[in-house]
Design a protein around this motif. Structure first.
Motif, PDB file in Angstrom:
ATOM      1  N   VAL A 133       0.981  -1.260  -0.027  1.00  0.00           N
ATOM      2  CA  VAL A 133       0.242   0.017   0.015  1.00  0.00           C
ATOM      3  C   VAL A 133       0.901   1.202  -0.016  1.00  0.00           C
ATOM      4  CG1 VAL A 133      -1.959  -1.255   1.143  1.00  0.00           C
ATOM      5  CG2 VAL A 133      -0.231  -0.002   2.578  1.00  0.00           C
ATOM      6  N   ASN A 134       0.348   2.567  -0.145  1.00  0.00           N
ATOM      7  CA  ASN A 134       0.956   3.826  -0.191  1.00  0.00           C
ATOM      8  C   ASN A 134       1.960   3.898   1.107  1.00  0.00           C
ATOM      9  OD1 ASN A 134       1.772   5.987  -1.160  1.00  0.00           O
ATOM     10  ND2 ASN A 134       0.077   7.239  -0.651  1.00  0.00           N
ATOM     11  N   ILE A 135       2.853   4.586   0.969  1.00  0.00           N
ATOM     12  CA  ILE A 135       3.945   4.870   1.832  1.00  0.00           C
ATOM     13  C   ILE A 135       2.912   5.658   2.953  1.00  0.00           C
ATOM     14  CG2 ILE A 135       5.924   6.445   2.475  1.00  0.00           C
ATOM     15  CD1 ILE A 135       6.426   6.587  -0.613  1.00  0.00           C
ATOM     16  N   ASP A 136       3.659   5.096   4.391  1.00  0.00           N
ATOM     17  CA  ASP A 136       3.049   5.480   5.780  1.00  0.00           C
ATOM     18  C   ASP A 136       1.464   5.093   5.740  1.00  0.00           C
ATOM     19  OD1 ASP A 136       5.333   6.678   6.554  1.00  0.00           O
ATOM     20  OD2 ASP A 136       4.988   8.357   5.718  1.00  0.00           O
ATOM     21  N   ASN A 137       0.956   4.453   4.766  1.00  0.00           N
ATOM     22  CA  ASN A 137      -0.565   4.148   4.860  1.00  0.00           C
ATOM     23  C   ASN A 137      -0.933   2.930   5.673  1.00  0.00           C
ATOM     24  OD1 ASN A 137      -3.120   4.183   4.283  1.00  0.00           O
ATOM     25  ND2 ASN A 137      -3.077   3.968   1.969  1.00  0.00           N
ATOM     26  N   GLY A 138      -0.747   3.184   6.973  1.00  0.00           N
ATOM     27  CA  GLY A 138      -1.343   2.197   8.109  1.00  0.00           C
ATOM     28  C   GLY A 138      -2.878   2.105   8.109  1.00  0.00           C
ATOM     29  N   PHE A 139      -3.692   2.966   7.777  1.00  0.00           N
ATOM     30  CA  PHE A 139      -4.907   2.936   7.743  1.00  0.00           C
ATOM     31  C   PHE A 139      -5.367   1.926   6.513  1.00  0.00           C
ATOM     32  CE2 PHE A 139      -8.073   4.555   4.499  1.00  0.00           C
ATOM     33  CZ  PHE A 139      -9.243   3.983   5.235  1.00  0.00           C
ATOM     34  N   GLY A 140      -4.833   2.203   5.323  1.00  0.00           N
ATOM     35  CA  GLY A 140      -5.146   1.238   4.116  1.00  0.00           C
ATOM     36  C   GLY A 140      -4.875  -0.205   4.291  1.00  0.00           C
ATOM     37  N   ALA A 141      -3.515  -0.331   4.777  1.00  0.00           N
ATOM     38  CA  ALA A 141      -3.320  -1.693   5.219  1.00  0.00           C
ATOM     39  C   ALA A 141      -4.164  -2.424   6.227  1.00  0.00           C
ATOM     40  CB  ALA A 141      -1.873  -1.630   5.663  1.00  0.00           C
ATOM     41  N   ALA A 142      -4.591  -1.637   7.175  1.00  0.00           N
ATOM     42  CA  ALA A 142      -5.535  -2.183   8.272  1.00  0.00           C
ATOM     43  C   ALA A 142      -6.901  -2.391   7.487  1.00  0.00           C
ATOM     44  CB  ALA A 142      -5.870  -1.027   9.337  1.00  0.00           C
ATOM     45  N   TYR A 143      -7.291  -1.741   6.554  1.00  0.00           N
ATOM     46  CA  TYR A 143      -8.448  -1.872   6.140  1.00  0.00           C
ATOM     47  C   TYR A 143      -8.738  -3.146   5.168  1.00  0.00           C
ATOM     48  CZ  TYR A 143     -13.137  -0.461   3.821  1.00  0.00           C
ATOM     49  OH  TYR A 143     -14.399  -0.564   3.459  1.00  0.00           O
ATOM     50  N   LEU A 144      -7.681  -3.412   4.223  1.00  0.00           N
ATOM     51  CA  LEU A 144      -7.530  -4.508   3.576  1.00  0.00           C
ATOM     52  C   LEU A 144      -7.349  -5.687   4.678  1.00  0.00           C
ATOM     53  CD1 LEU A 144      -7.522  -5.829   0.920  1.00  0.00           C
ATOM     54  CD2 LEU A 144      -5.000  -5.212   0.657  1.00  0.00           C
ATOM     55  N   ALA A 145      -6.373  -5.576   5.403  1.00  0.00           N
ATOM     56  CA  ALA A 145      -6.036  -6.867   6.332  1.00  0.00           C
ATOM     57  C   ALA A 145      -7.599  -7.371   7.038  1.00  0.00           C
ATOM     58  CB  ALA A 145      -5.158  -6.591   7.305  1.00  0.00           C
ATOM     59  N   SER A 146      -8.190  -6.000   7.425  1.00  0.00           N
ATOM     60  CA  SER A 146      -9.588  -6.644   8.124  1.00  0.00           C
ATOM     61  C   SER A 146     -10.455  -7.291   7.035  1.00  0.00           C
ATOM     62  CB  SER A 146     -10.071  -5.171   8.546  1.00  0.00           C
ATOM     63  OG  SER A 146     -11.592  -5.402   9.053  1.00  0.00           O
ATOM     64  N   LEU A 147     -10.552  -6.834   5.940  1.00  0.00           N
ATOM     65  CA  LEU A 147     -11.261  -7.484   4.900  1.00  0.00           C
ATOM     66  C   LEU A 147     -10.858  -9.051   4.750  1.00  0.00           C
ATOM     67  CD1 LEU A 147     -11.838  -5.216   1.735  1.00  0.00           C
ATOM     68  CD2 LEU A 147     -13.313  -5.675   3.451  1.00  0.00           C
ATOM     69  N   ILE A 148      -9.511  -9.158   4.897  1.00  0.00           N
ATOM     70  CA  ILE A 148      -9.336 -10.447   4.662  1.00  0.00           C
ATOM     71  C   ILE A 148      -9.460 -11.406   5.779  1.00  0.00           C
ATOM     72  CG2 ILE A 148      -6.927 -11.888   4.313  1.00  0.00           C
ATOM     73  CD1 ILE A 148      -5.860  -9.599   2.457  1.00  0.00           C
ATOM     74  N   ASN A 149      -9.112 -10.785   6.912  1.00  0.00           N
ATOM     75  CA  ASN A 149      -9.450 -11.531   8.301  1.00  0.00           C
ATOM     76  C   ASN A 149     -10.725 -11.812   8.446  1.00  0.00           C
ATOM     77  OD1 ASN A 149      -8.577 -12.390  10.737  1.00  0.00           O
ATOM     78  ND2 ASN A 149      -9.288 -10.585  11.792  1.00  0.00           N
ATOM     79  N   GLN A 150     -11.824 -11.033   7.804  1.00  0.00           N
ATOM     80  CA  GLN A 150     -13.158 -11.487   8.106  1.00  0.00           C
ATOM     81  C   GLN A 150     -13.830 -12.136   7.111  1.00  0.00           C
ATOM     82  OE1 GLN A 150     -15.135  -7.951   9.907  1.00  0.00           O
ATOM     83  NE2 GLN A 150     -13.300  -7.369  11.060  1.00  0.00           N
ATOM     84  N   LEU A 151     -12.898 -12.661   5.971  1.00  0.00           N
ATOM     85  CA  LEU A 151     -13.467 -13.158   4.977  1.00  0.00           C
ATOM     86  C   LEU A 151     -14.403 -14.324   5.388  1.00  0.00           C
ATOM     87  CD1 LEU A 151     -10.925 -13.628   2.128  1.00  0.00           C
ATOM     88  CD2 LEU A 151     -13.158 -12.585   2.228  1.00  0.00           C
ATOM     89  N   PRO A 152     -14.107 -15.423   6.277  1.00  0.00           N
ATOM     90  CA  PRO A 152     -14.963 -16.544   6.212  1.00  0.00           C
ATOM     91  C   PRO A 152     -16.459 -16.239   7.035  1.00  0.00           C
ATOM     92  CG  PRO A 152     -12.996 -16.996   7.217  1.00  0.00           C
ATOM     93  CD  PRO A 152     -12.926 -15.565   6.963  1.00  0.00           C
ATOM     94  N   GLU A 153     -16.411 -15.445   7.669  1.00  0.00           N
ATOM     95  CA  GLU A 153     -17.423 -14.900   8.302  1.00  0.00           C
ATOM     96  C   GLU A 153     -18.651 -14.214   7.507  1.00  0.00           C
ATOM     97  OE1 GLU A 153     -14.704 -14.412   9.627  1.00  0.00           O
ATOM     98  OE2 GLU A 153     -14.845 -15.450  11.618  1.00  0.00           O
ATOM     99  N   ARG A 154     -18.051 -13.296   6.439  1.00  0.00           N
ATOM    100  CA  ARG A 154     -18.860 -12.555   5.660  1.00  0.00           C
ATOM    101  C   ARG A 154     -19.182 -13.342   4.160  1.00  0.00           C
ATOM    102  NH1 ARG A 154     -15.393  -9.650   4.390  1.00  0.00           N
ATOM    103  NH2 ARG A 154     -16.519  -8.267   2.870  1.00  0.00           N
ATOM    104  N   VAL A 155     -18.483 -14.571   3.995  1.00  0.00           N
ATOM    105  CA  VAL A 155     -18.576 -15.024   2.832  1.00  0.00           C
ATOM    106  C   VAL A 155     -19.941 -15.443   2.230  1.00  0.00           C
ATOM    107  CG1 VAL A 155     -18.625 -17.759   3.030  1.00  0.00           C
ATOM    108  CG2 VAL A 155     -16.985 -16.437   1.330  1.00  0.00           C
ATOM    109  N   PHE A 156     -20.792 -15.612   3.271  1.00  0.00           N
ATOM    110  CA  PHE A 156     -22.400 -16.011   2.759  1.00  0.00           C
ATOM    111  C   PHE A 156     -23.397 -14.752   2.769  1.00  0.00           C
ATOM    112  CE2 PHE A 156     -20.425 -19.899   4.601  1.00  0.00           C
ATOM    113  CZ  PHE A 156     -20.533 -20.709   3.358  1.00  0.00           C
ATOM    114  N   SER A 157     -22.829 -13.880   3.723  1.00  0.00           N
ATOM    115  CA  SER A 157     -23.786 -12.610   4.062  1.00  0.00           C
ATOM    116  C   SER A 157     -23.811 -11.722   2.768  1.00  0.00           C
ATOM    117  CB  SER A 157     -23.391 -11.881   5.222  1.00  0.00           C
ATOM    118  OG  SER A 157     -22.158 -11.182   4.956  1.00  0.00           O
ATOM    119  N   ARG A 158     -22.890 -11.762   1.754  1.00  0.00           N
ATOM    120  CA  ARG A 158     -22.883 -10.984   0.365  1.00  0.00           C
ATOM    121  C   ARG A 158     -23.652 -11.641  -0.539  1.00  0.00           C
ATOM    122  NH1 ARG A 158     -16.548 -10.076  -0.375  1.00  0.00           N
ATOM    123  NH2 ARG A 158     -16.918 -12.317  -0.293  1.00  0.00           N
ATOM    124  N   ALA A 159     -24.241 -10.589  -1.421  1.00  0.00           N
ATOM    125  CA  ALA A 159     -25.004 -10.947  -2.572  1.00  0.00           C
ATOM    126  C   ALA A 159     -24.296 -10.452  -3.840  1.00  0.00           C
ATOM    127  CB  ALA A 159     -26.248 -10.831  -2.386  1.00  0.00           C
TER     128      ALA A 159
END
Ligand SMILES: Nc1ncnc2c1ncn2[C@@H]1O[C@H](COP(=O)(O)O)[C@@H](O)[C@H]1O
Ligand SMILES: Nc1ncnc2c1ncn2[C@@H]1O[C@H](COP(=O)(O)O)[C@@H](O)[C@H]1O
Ligand SMILES: Nc1ncnc2c1ncn2[C@@H]1O[C@H](COP(=O)(O)O)[C@@H](O)[C@H]1O
Ligand SMILES: Nc1ncnc2c1ncn2[C@@H]1O[C@H](COP(=O)(O)O)[C@@H](O)[C@H]1O
Ligand SMILES: [Mg+2]
Ligand SMILES: [Mg+2]
Ligand SMILES: [Mg+2]
Ligand SMILES: [Mg+2]
Ligand SMILES: [Mg+2]
Ligand SMILES: [Mg+2]
Ligand SMILES: [Mg+2]
Ligand SMILES: [Mg+2]
Lengths: 220, 220, 220, 220, 220, 220, 220, 220
Positions: free
Chosen positions: G194-220
């Motif tokens: 991600v961009n230089i110093d972009n701690g927020f962006g890394a956290a956002y994407l990491a969160s999407l990945i980390n929560q994948l299994p839980e969200r896998v059915f709730s999406r359409a």
């Protein structure tokens, strides 16, 4: 001593050493100024911020200072100016560099004239100046923004042109990179370039060129 | 016509237009060469690849060609050479640019001498050349790799120096950017810079400088 | 299908999709050309090398090809040209981009005039063209080397100028970066810039501007 | 005088000279303002920091100042606004540039509307604005960060788009280089680009385009 | 703890960890200094601004500080200096880096000599220093501006040279990029380069080289 | 002659001049090879393409050539190798540079060992090599892609490391700029860097370091 | 309103809009904070300087502020943290980015662990952390200087790695460009940047990945 | 051997080593292929030019080759594909990278779907694909030119996005630098970037993410 001053340079080169201000402490600048004044040598110190200059001028009232050029100078005896260097610039924002070039060129013993505000955006302002531009032995052309003035001049006169890009501009100007590239790529021949904002360097080279005939036999 | 040839430039400038070869078709170059030869004008076409040059020389046997400089030239009458321009370079890899500068400078009516292989890595080879370097009215200094030669020369002589960075080098040389920056930042004054590999541009400016005294009255 | 052709774009935009040649196989280009020809849609394929163009023209004799512009085109019915776009360029080396812009602008239904070889190095060649430059509704200004022509024009006329830097040049030109920066930093207002060598893009925008009055009511 | 003001530019161009603030001393700006006010000429001074603006406004109470745009302006008579320019931007961080563009465009005699916060990250916010975007005669599209908004708009409308990259962003944004490159490479046609943060330049060109029909006969 | 100090590094490497000052709070630096002083370990903290250094020196009077090098140091027992490292630099503006290198090299247990002001612009000042330059076991060569000194030295001596570009310069110097490129492209062999302004890194490597013979058997 | 060969360099420096191949014609290389062979001097010509090498080897059967390193060499008498230089690299793509470094280092009279394929991506492959890495007097570390190997090594051993970035990689590797920057910024001390792909330069400096004890008295 | 807050984003995306602080006036930030607090929405405002944060915290005592991360946050209800994100960094200078990433990741509803000071220069400190590194579902790897840590980790574990270059460093680090390039060129697969110093962006994407299994059915 | 193949990587990582083709001789590639085929290990060799691939396929008829992706592959047993990775790209010019990503992702055991030609210039073509984009567990988004597609997607879905800039473009595209910067600066969160044209790297990371749930217990 912290610095090997090169007082003999006046013999080998046509001016004693010019001092580069940044990175020197006020104490070091004080010692250098004292040493030059004592020997009655002409002195130029470039890029001195007002606050630092003030301290030096209080210590050495004989020194002069141009805040716009950030230049300290001491010129003990007015040499009879020879030849004629013309400095042309595009806009007000280039004046610090014009000023540095002008004072230095005069210190090196040259007659200097200055034309301000003949930027590419107003070509009609350039026309009445053409006779003077053609009379000059060498032109220092200072320009920021897109830096197209040297190209334009080189298409109109066949006087040697030393181009000085300035850091005046913003955005894709990149602190003078844009005009630097413009000048290096000039499709009109007769132009060479010095560093961004380097009014001193342009003046030094212009002075060497301007004084060529006089010095042609005295060298071995 | 596809191109407005500027035959009157010889009056305003001290040489008829120099043709930039790249981007012109062989047909266009043929027309340009014919037009110049017909008017008996001196002609220089820069950056012409051997295969394209061959076609032109077969059509116009009076043309000459330097494969190293990639330069086509036709110089109808040998003008009496005036003054003296010195071209110094660091190494063999710079020879194409040296050659372009030499032929151009001679075409513009100057006496030229060349010193090869006096690079910074072998300073001792520079010393015996110092008298000649000091005798020159203007020096063209060609250097690739790190491009330190102009700085070195400027510390030794007070002749105006036109520095030409070359694209000889690799890696962090970036096709001539490294020597270009070196030359722009020269801490020895008296140096200005033209574009990477621009032997023609250096010769043109050197010629203007070299011929200054003779032309000083003929201009208005 | 490998590509979703956007045939409806002609409704939303004022020209069917223009095809970018690089990266497509000859098979893919063949399918695209066939699909356009069948629907009698006007067609433009940019940046097609001669060897690839030859294959396509043999298959589809109705197609035309400009080797200088590397452009394949098919314009089924000559629309009555409206308004007047002027394309000005500095030198012969810019002609490929001029050609791409001219054919595209005509394909988009505009009257086009071209002025070649009015570079900054010969300002006097520009003066007789000023009336025509002022008559144009929009100017496409193509320039390589240092790219100063748009600045110069913008100081002389108040016609909207679309500047196209070209990759013609060498050394510190950096394949068109130097003129790109020059144009972005133009100190004369009235200039905007498209990508290096992007004759098509300049023609498209110039066409939108040129046809403004006619289209002003037909949009919702 | 230090600066050749170009009061006649209002004749040749459709607005008197716009003053570039940086690099001018407060004294110089004072003289310029006085000269314009005296002649009752409309006046724009760009990039004036609040501390410098305050001094000028105390001297000349008739002047106005926008701290966000860092713009001093004096518009003696409200010209009847013609046509309609739309300024769209991605986010709050672009507002200084939007503001500079808006005040300048109004000063040049145009009707202006502004749409804020329609960045690429929230495409759904763009949809309800499409009718207004299609009604505009010309769009100024201001965007920082990755600067993708002009590409997106150009895919949706066929209005001429002037894109202004802003220096809003950090890291690999490189003070506006990232959106500048994005805009230059727009794969949707109909976009041209001005310098980073150059709201004034965008407004000037947009005004030239917006007023085309009215001016089409009055020029020679 | 916020930081895993690597006190065992003294065994594996020949000096305990050197602390990089920037980005650490004064509280963190306080804890680090306390931890080193308590264990009587030698300590170096680089790049500490005077205001932050003052606070630390008030807390720990045993610490020393060089404002020019922005270096905090504590060297409990004077190790008997071995070998001999020579530090040469071009001008006064390079002194902060020279100072950082000198203190570090002495802290690592080396004898150090310094030669100031032997820049390329005054080659004659270099000649009397040649015997000393040849006596050194390794040379640290510090240079800003165009950074040509290492090339020059490498042509004169066959001592290993560690070149340190400094950020002293302006314009096309690009905060040290110009001398960095110069040094990487040195056409004289025997030079390797560390980061811009990295006096510490040069001293560390020079120390490893200088102490090679002594350590050659003690390693496994 | 076109080139001033520096046969005396063997006295001043510990190897006769190494010839840089690019930019020299085959005729020039032929003369240089003949001159060295005649004097029975050891010879190294770098960066010679296979087609050019073939011509030279047919003329001078005593020459050897490594196509991978693009290196021509002639080593008349095997000097007894002293000390021990270790060359480590990350992957197969770095082998041309490893090969250039190895042949050069052996030509300069050193014992050399090579470890291939110990890149950062497979740290476990590095562990069994640690004893050998610690035994070396100096390490040449060659790496492309991201170039992290020198940092890793410098954290594990306290042997002087000369890092050579290679141009192996693509995209944001920028022909070796990425590993060059990585190596210059190494947070582990004890690393200095030479130019991209400069295996010769690394070998020369490594040889100077490796032979330090032997030569310490023979110099004046 | 100056800004179209996107309160519905919480439905489409898994967190309400995160506010980018720079370029917004304190008044604008005040309105935004009030609007979020009123709706009891969780709130994150990034890059807020202490002086501006202080004003906001005085107005809204429920807000929290991390001066190191320059982050304002309000997290009304502690969601039950799911999965496990590991943040690893090289040194103390990276802590501001680590802190931004940590607070953001926790705000997005993740369990987070942090490992500091496992830089490449001290590989031995990394070994005891390997089990924890392997247990993590996704790793955020923060590194400045040469930024080699992600390459090293990717060679040791097969957990997805999001690399964040930081601007910690100097000279040829170019404010984070060096580690950015290192990470993009990682020869060990499994890393994206991600961009230089972009701690927020890394956290956002990491969160999407980390929560994948839980969200896998709730999406359409 | 010239290369330490890392056959055990299949245990530590979820695929045996992927071979980087450039810089390896055909002989070396032959040995590598033989070694993998013999062990019945799946094999991927990236960036193999057609002429080199042909030789290898003649020797090993079991190998497959994609000329567009320049990829050699051998996948002994079809693993049952798990999860679902979506690859989206802007235009035909991106297909080589899409193809590399697709084959690699399938080789790593994933179900893959591809959407071509949904570039920013035709947003309406993206809308019908939204359901599929939302169903994917992870998206690989490939884009050249200005590279705005990942920003657009990240504003529409909350699936993790791995962005791959491609070198498709010209001029100020700088071989993929423009889309690289665009993607790094994405103002829509949820995007991370791999190297220019690195389809393999994107596929590897996407595979790690896609297979997270299955592998979560098998690791220690
Ligand atoms: N090698 C060269 N490098 C730079 N400028 C050149 C070169 N050769 C010719 N020129 C200049 O380019 C202009 C000619 O461009 P053209 O009209 O395209 O032939 C002339 O004004 C020459 O002064
Ligand atoms: N913010 C700005 N950005 C770019 N150009 C400007 C700006 N403001 C004024 N100018 C132009 O700069 C020129 C004025 O320069 P000066 O004579 O130095 O005041 C005018 O021709 C204006 O068109
Ligand atoms: N001025 C400096 N330049 C480069 N590296 C340094 C500097 N000072 C300390 N270091 C290195 O940086 C590391 C310390 O980082 P830290 O743990 O953040 O203090 C040590 O391994 C030192 O070798
Ligand atoms: N196209 C590619 N781009 C980036 N890395 C690659 C590519 N192909 C293979 N690799 C990686 O490069 C390493 C192989 O390098 P080598 O040992 O030279 O074959 C492996 O670890 C792969 O993960
Ligand atoms: Mg003005
Ligand atoms: Mg030589
Ligand atoms: Mg011409
Ligand atoms: Mg918003
Ligand atoms: Mg540490
Ligand atoms: Mg000095
Ligand atoms: Mg390998
Ligand atoms: Mg398409």
């Amino acid at each position: 001593g912290f610095a090997r001053l090169d007082h003999h340079r006046g013999v080998r080169k046509h001016f004693p050493e010019v001092i580069y201000g940044p990175g020197k402490t006020v104490e070091e600048l004080t010692k250098i100024c004292a040493s030059f004044l004592e020997k009655k040598l002409p002195l130029l110190v470039t890029r001195v911020e007002p606050s630092r200059a003030e301290i030096l001028l209080q210590k050495f009232p004989r020194l002069s200072y141009s805040p716009r050029a950030r230049l300290i100078y001491f010129l003990p005896e007015k040499t009879e100016a020879k030849g004629f260097i013309l400095i042309a610039c595009g806009g007000t924002a280039d004046l610090p560099v014009v000023e540095e070039a002008r004072i230095c060129a005069e210190a090196f013993g040259n007659k200097v004239e200055v034309i301000v505000d003949v930027g590419v955006a107003g070509v009609h302002r350039l026309v009445p100046e053409l006779p003077k531009l053609r009379r000059a032995r060498v032109i220092i052309c200072v320009a920021g923004m897109e830096g197209a003035l040297p190209s334009l001049l080189a298409g109109l006169v066949d006087t040697p042109i030393i181009a000085v890009p300035t850091s005046a501009g913003y955005g894709a100007n990149f602190q003078g990179v844009a005009p630097l590239l413009t000048m290096l790529n000039s499709c009109a021949a007769g132009v060479a370039v010095v560093n961004i904002d380097n009014g001193f360097g342009a003046a030094y080279l212009a002075s060497l060129i301007n004084q060529l005939p006089e010095r042609v036999f005295s060298r071995a």
